[in-house]
Enzyme design. Sequence first.
Site, mmCIF file in Angstrom:
data_model
loop_
_atom_site.group_PDB
_atom_site.id
_atom_site.type_symbol
_atom_site.label_atom_id
_atom_site.label_comp_id
_atom_site.label_asym_id
_atom_site.label_seq_id
_atom_site.Cartn_x
_atom_site.Cartn_y
_atom_site.Cartn_z
ATOM 1 N N GLU A 288 13.006 0.328 9.893
ATOM 2 C CA GLU A 288 11.636 0.606 9.459
ATOM 3 C C GLU A 288 10.958 1.592 10.393
ATOM 4 O OE1 GLU A 288 8.654 1.166 7.438
ATOM 5 O OE2 GLU A 288 9.900 -0.438 6.636
ATOM 6 N N ASP A 292 9.680 5.441 9.410
ATOM 7 C CA ASP A 292 8.295 5.888 9.576
ATOM 8 C C ASP A 292 8.224 7.130 10.450
ATOM 9 O OD1 ASP A 292 7.448 3.757 8.060
ATOM 10 O OD2 ASP A 292 6.846 2.523 9.746
ATOM 11 N N SER A 503 7.713 1.553 1.756
ATOM 12 C CA SER A 503 7.777 1.898 3.176
ATOM 13 C C SER A 503 8.078 3.376 3.366
ATOM 14 C CB SER A 503 8.866 1.085 3.883
ATOM 15 O OG SER A 503 8.412 -0.186 4.226
ATOM 16 N N ASP A 545 -0.502 13.714 -11.836
ATOM 17 C CA ASP A 545 -0.644 12.484 -12.614
ATOM 18 C C ASP A 545 0.728 12.039 -13.116
ATOM 19 O OD1 ASP A 545 -1.723 10.357 -13.933
ATOM 20 O OD2 ASP A 545 -2.790 11.528 -15.453
ATOM 21 N N ILE A 546 1.115 10.823 -12.783
ATOM 22 C CA ILE A 546 2.415 10.287 -13.185
ATOM 23 C C ILE A 546 2.239 9.505 -14.482
ATOM 24 C CG2 ILE A 546 4.413 8.932 -12.467
ATOM 25 C CD1 ILE A 546 3.758 11.404 -10.704
ATOM 26 N N GLY A 580 -4.282 9.235 -15.927
ATOM 27 C CA GLY A 580 -5.314 8.731 -15.029
ATOM 28 C C GLY A 580 -4.776 7.670 -14.089
ATOM 29 N N ASP A 582 -3.455 4.233 -12.642
ATOM 30 C CA ASP A 582 -2.738 3.070 -13.168
ATOM 31 C C ASP A 582 -2.222 2.241 -11.994
ATOM 32 O OD1 ASP A 582 0.147 3.933 -12.513
ATOM 33 O OD2 ASP A 582 -0.531 5.613 -13.739
#
Length: 602
Positions: A288, A292, A503, A545-546, A580, A582
């Site tokens: 992790e 990062d 992550s 926008d997905i 939009g 979600d």
Amino acid sequence: MFSSLLNRGALLAVVSLLSSSVAAEVFEKLSAVPQGWKYSHTPSDRDPIRLQIALKQHDVEGFETALLEMSDPYHPNYGKHFQTHEEMKRMLLPTQEAVESVRGWLESAGISDIEEDADWIKFRTTVGVANDLLDADFKWYVNEVGHVERLRTLAYSLPQSVASHVNMVQPTTRFGQIKPNRATMRGRPVQVDADILSAAVQAGDTSTCDQVITPQCLKDLYNIGDYKADPNGGSKVAFASFLEEYARYDDLAKFEEKLAPYAIGQNFSVIQYNGGLNDQNSASDSGEANLDLQYIVGVSSPIPVTEFSTGGRGLLIPDLSQPDPNDNSNEPYLEFLQNVLKMDQDKLPQVISTSYGEDEQTIPEKYARSVCNLYAQLGSRGVSVIFSSGDSGVGAACLTNDGTNRTHFPPQFPAACPWVTSVGGTTKTQPEEAVYFSSGGFSDLWERPSWQDSAVKRYLKKLGPRYKGLYNPKGRAFPDVAAQAENYAVFDKGVLHQFDGTSCSAPAFSAIVALLNDARLRAHKPVMGFLNPWLYSKASKGFNDIVKGGSKGCDGRNRFGGTPNGSPVVPYASWNATDGWDPATGLGTPDFGKLLSLAMRR
């Protein structure tokens, strides 16, 4: 001076007398030892114990109003962040009556090792004194699987005169812990070789980005182009490491050599809190922290990067998705935040990325609200607090743990705290889609803030009666934004691996915010600070926008298609990506070029 001391002494005496003369009332209580734990042994009355008391703050409403004003791009106070810890705490300090009441109560019990720290009082004593003081019964409990021991009580009480000034006392009734928001590390696929991938990066070839993500993939996908930050411009970015995870210098060097050649030679600094270490030879999981670090450097280089390494374990109310506190380790938010908030302004990173989380219902409400308030305090200092939204999609253990056993879509913490920016996940690149594990939904603790009200109402109108009763339609909605969350190439302990999870999304988005801060600072503008009011207003046109894919969950299994968890199954449960905002991808993924233009207008 002598007169003032006499007056204070008299006040303490009166407070002590009143505190001891009024019957104590139960402040917090568990009905039974939490699932997964059992009694181990009784401590000696002489054993030491350290506790801290969160005092009620004086003007929380005024503080939050000030924070919203400095975060609203349409307000005259936009960007006017508090410059010191003392200035920030001014509206939050408890009343003198609260401090004197609690201190007098402690001193009347013979406790002398007391530290006043703004709206906290910390003290050390013995188990015997703590039991008498709190009408508690501290015992050692052991986790039945991991054999981790905790000194806890199933209940504690406070005198009425003290209880009115207190938010919580910790650690007391809470047992617990959690995991990072990423899938288990997997070895590199046969078709991906470090040297072949490195050659593609060197040649600017991003044709394999659907199979493996590199920093160059993110730079191209999110329109970062050839933007070059100034390492001395003042922008700083950090990430939080918990659970004995430590980023590795050697792995960063290899990552830079193979996958981020423009960053070769850049290193990172480490700040340690609460016994946190910087162990470069640990056999423990370092994935992790390496993830990062490598993607913050890979996207934002050469902006300085800091790792906050915090030791200790935090608090949890077990539920079905996190029944084993040793397997699901809860990060010590309090220790970390109390220390970071005291940093000088010129050393405080303006972006902090955190990739840990847990079900909101496993966190005591008083604890959750206290921690969320600390994130608001960071925002008031000009810090953008970024959290991964989680990896359980609609939910993993879709059952309430409050005794009602209702089927429910569980929100995530701290991702649903309104004072953080929550990052969901996408996959594929042409076009991007919502990834199935991207957590999202609606908080059961916090009402929906005004800055996201219109965007979320549009979504709820489209959703209609579907899933009615399974979520809180008036709650704070999350995530706010999204970024790629699958197939990240990461070097860990010298070997190339691929990671999945939000992550991955959080550090990628954090790096982009650090670049925006770089541009603003070089133009002599204040940093972005608490982002959400800007994201949902001026910046809303700066996102991709997905509209494909969606998150899944509530299939009776733990996240990432894990083992059965005994929770109810909600057939075809999903938050679909749509036009939009979600609950799978928020406002969408960042277009740095557009966001940069929008950020420089104010």
